[in-house]
Each structure stands twice: as structure tokens, then as C-alpha cells.
Enzyme design. Structure first.
Site, PDB file in Angstrom:
ATOM      1  N   ARG A   1      11.322   5.102   4.759  1.00 38.45           N
ATOM      2  CA  ARG A   1      11.533   6.553   4.773  1.00 38.45           C
ATOM      3  C   ARG A   1      12.179   7.016   6.082  1.00 38.45           C
ATOM      4  O   ARG A   1      12.997   7.945   6.082  1.00 38.45           O
ATOM      5  CB  ARG A   1      10.209   7.279   4.536  1.00 38.45           C
ATOM      6  CG  ARG A   1       9.673   7.099   3.124  1.00 38.45           C
ATOM      7  CD  ARG A   1       8.251   7.625   2.985  1.00 38.45           C
ATOM      8  NE  ARG A   1       8.176   9.036   3.345  1.00 38.45           N
ATOM      9  CZ  ARG A   1       7.018   9.675   3.555  1.00 38.45           C
ATOM     10  NH1 ARG A   1       5.858   9.031   3.460  1.00 38.45           N
ATOM     11  NH2 ARG A   1       7.028  10.952   3.881  1.00 38.45           N
TER      12      ARG A   1
ATOM     13  N   ASP B   1       2.483   4.817  -0.254  1.00 42.17           N
ATOM     14  CA  ASP B   1       1.917   6.079   0.206  1.00 42.17           C
ATOM     15  C   ASP B   1       1.873   7.097  -0.934  1.00 42.17           C
ATOM     16  O   ASP B   1       2.429   6.883  -2.011  1.00 42.17           O
ATOM     17  CB  ASP B   1       2.772   6.606   1.353  1.00 42.17           C
ATOM     18  CG  ASP B   1       2.001   7.524   2.290  1.00 42.17           C
ATOM     19  OD1 ASP B   1       0.796   7.756   2.048  1.00 42.17           O
ATOM     20  OD2 ASP B   1       2.596   8.010   3.268  1.00 42.17           O
TER      21      ASP B   1
ATOM     22  N   ARG C   1       0.846  -1.191   0.000  1.00 46.59           N
ATOM     23  CA  ARG C   1       0.000   0.000   0.000  1.00 46.59           C
ATOM     24  C   ARG C   1       0.886   1.247   0.000  1.00 46.59           C
ATOM     25  O   ARG C   1       0.961   1.973   0.999  1.00 46.59           O
ATOM     26  CB  ARG C   1      -0.921  -0.020   1.221  1.00 46.59           C
ATOM     27  CG  ARG C   1      -1.866  -1.214   1.235  1.00 46.59           C
ATOM     28  CD  ARG C   1      -2.649  -1.273   2.539  1.00 46.59           C
ATOM     29  NE  ARG C   1      -3.543  -2.421   2.570  1.00 46.59           N
ATOM     30  CZ  ARG C   1      -4.294  -2.757   3.617  1.00 46.59           C
ATOM     31  NH1 ARG C   1      -4.255  -2.033   4.724  1.00 46.59           N
ATOM     32  NH2 ARG C   1      -5.068  -3.825   3.565  1.00 46.59           N
TER      33      ARG C   1
END
Length: 251
Positions: free
Chosen positions: A197, A52, A50
Site C-alpha cells: 500500500r 488487513d 495476515r
């Protein structure tokens, strides 16, 4: 009923991520609309990751079920005529109904790109995070090795994450530099929301001297997000590949 497996490449700049949302356009919705136009069927295109908003993919894995008699390898060609140019189906194949793009996965490879230079690039502004100050790649490379192995990565989860099991195994964490470009490659059996990240932001912090070396090890031991660096911008991240056992994608 047949199950079709897709490998999807996309530029995530114009999308609110992969997963369908009620108030924004996503990659999943674009694919589902394309399948509807092609087959007349309303389907759910299930993705392995999924991703972002703003995150890209070169190897997103997805599947959907259909009663269409279109040859499996032709779905990629047909769907690409109905998709915008920033989404491409690079491969389509028929798989067993037991296959699931997300739950059959055994691991993923992510890439994070950094443009380390006094001025931002004109051509890579949507694919590289810009860092204006010098980065010590040797320090970043050494720091990244603390990721390798099986650890509790609770500190690497985004705030508000509700996942119960935060133990993951990372088997590769490489940092390489070519000119102004710094490339982080991370492979593992799974990743928490925003984990890559946060890793990238932490390595930037160590490479710039804003974080003391050993930050990743300290965070793994403490479980505290405060021991890590910033969450690096989404647009530097690309899902490169989803790994499966060799037999998983056989029909």
C-alpha cells in the site's frame, strides 16, 4: 491427524482483516467456525498472509489439522455451504504435516487496482482506489523498477512495525493501464506490513507529479518513510497468490 490445505478467496470489505480478533469479525474466525460446524473440532486455520481490514484475496493460502475422514477435496464444497457468500474455499487438498501455509511460503503476488477518473466508479468502489487527477503511467512504471532486487525496505514498513529484518527481494513490479484502470502487480519473497500500500501510494504520488521521480530509490537509500508517498487505501489491494516449492504441497 491430517493437514488440510485451503486456497481461499474473499471480499475483505466486511472484515477486520484475516487474523482472529477479540472485538471484530475476521476471515479466520469465519473459517474456524465453519470447520467446527462441519467436523465438531475446534481448529486453528493458519493463513499465509495476515491481510488487513478491507484487503481482498483471490489466493489466500491456509491450513488446519483434523481427524475428520472427509475426503480432502470435498472440504471446499462442504465448507462453502457454511460460509458467507463473500468467503469461498476454491480448493482443498491434503498435505504433509510438515507443510505450513505461512512458513513454507517462498513468495507472494499482490495486485493493487486504481480507478483514475474524475468520478468514482459505482461497480468498482470496493476494489479500486479512486484517484481524481490524471496519472502518468510511464512515470509510475519506471519508478516501480527501482523496487526490483534485494534491498532493505525499512522505509516501507508501517509506523509501529517491530519486525527486525527489513530486507526483502522483489522480482516483479509491473504497472499497466487499461482505460481508467491502473493495475500494479508486485511479486517478492516477502512484504512488510502495509508495504504494498505504501508502494502504491508512492507510485500515485509520482504519477500525479506530487512526488519527484526517484522517490523509491531515495527511500531505500535513506531508510526514511518521509521520502515516500501516502499509504494507499486498503480496498485496492488483493492477495493474488502464495508461492511454494513444487513438493511443499504434496502429501
Amino acid at each position: 491427524m491430517r493437514r488440510i490445505h485451503l486456497i481461499v478467496e474473499y471480499d475483505g470489505t466486511n472484515y477486520a482483516g484475516w487474523q482472529r480478533q477479540s472485538n471484530a469479525m475476521t476471515v479466520q474466525e469465519k473459517l474456524e467456525r465453519a470447520v467446527l460446524r462441519l467436523t465438531g473440532e475446534e481448529v486453528c486455520v493458519s493463513g499465509a498472509s495476515r491481510t488487513d481490514a478491507g484487503v481482498h484475496a483471490l489466493g489466500q493460502s491456509a491450513h488446519f489439522d483434523t481427524q475428520s475422514r472427509i475426503p480432502a477435496d470435498k472440504f471446499s464444497f462442504a465448507l462453502n455451504t457454511m460460509l458467507p457468500p463473500d468467503i469461498r474455499v476454491v480448493r482443498s487438498e491434503e498435505v504433509s504435516m510438515a507443510f505450513h501455509a505461512r512458513f513454507s511460503g517462498r513468495g507472494k503476488r499482490y495486485r493493487y487496482l486504481i480507478h483514475a477518473a474524475p468520478h468514482a466508479g459505482a461497480l468498482n468502489r470496493l476494489t479500486h482506489a479512486h484517484v481524481i487527477y490524471p496519472l502518468d503511467v510511464e512515470k509510475m512504471r519506471a519508478e516501480a523498477q527501482s523496487l526490483v532486487g534485494t534491498h532493505d525496505f525499512a522505509a516501507f514498513a508501517a509506523s509501529g512495525s517491530v519486525v527486525k529484518d527489513t530486507v526483502r527481494t522483489i522480482w516483479r513490479a509491473d504497472v499497466e493501464r487499461q482505460g481508467a484502470e491502473i493495475c500494479l502487480i508486485v511479486e517478492g519473497n516477502g512484504f512488510l506490513y502495509n508495504m504494498v500500500r505504501i508502494i502504491a501510494g508512492t507510485l500515485i504520488g509520482v504519477g500525479s507529479g506530487k512526488l519527484a521521480p526517484g522517490a523509491i530509490k531515495r527511500a531505500i537509500e535513506s531508510g526514511s518513510r518521509l521520502d515516500l508517498g501516502i499509504t494507499a487505501p486498503a480496498h485496492g489491494l488483493t492477495l493474488m497468490e502464495v508461492f511454494y516449492e513444487p513438493h511443499e504441497t504434496e502429501s
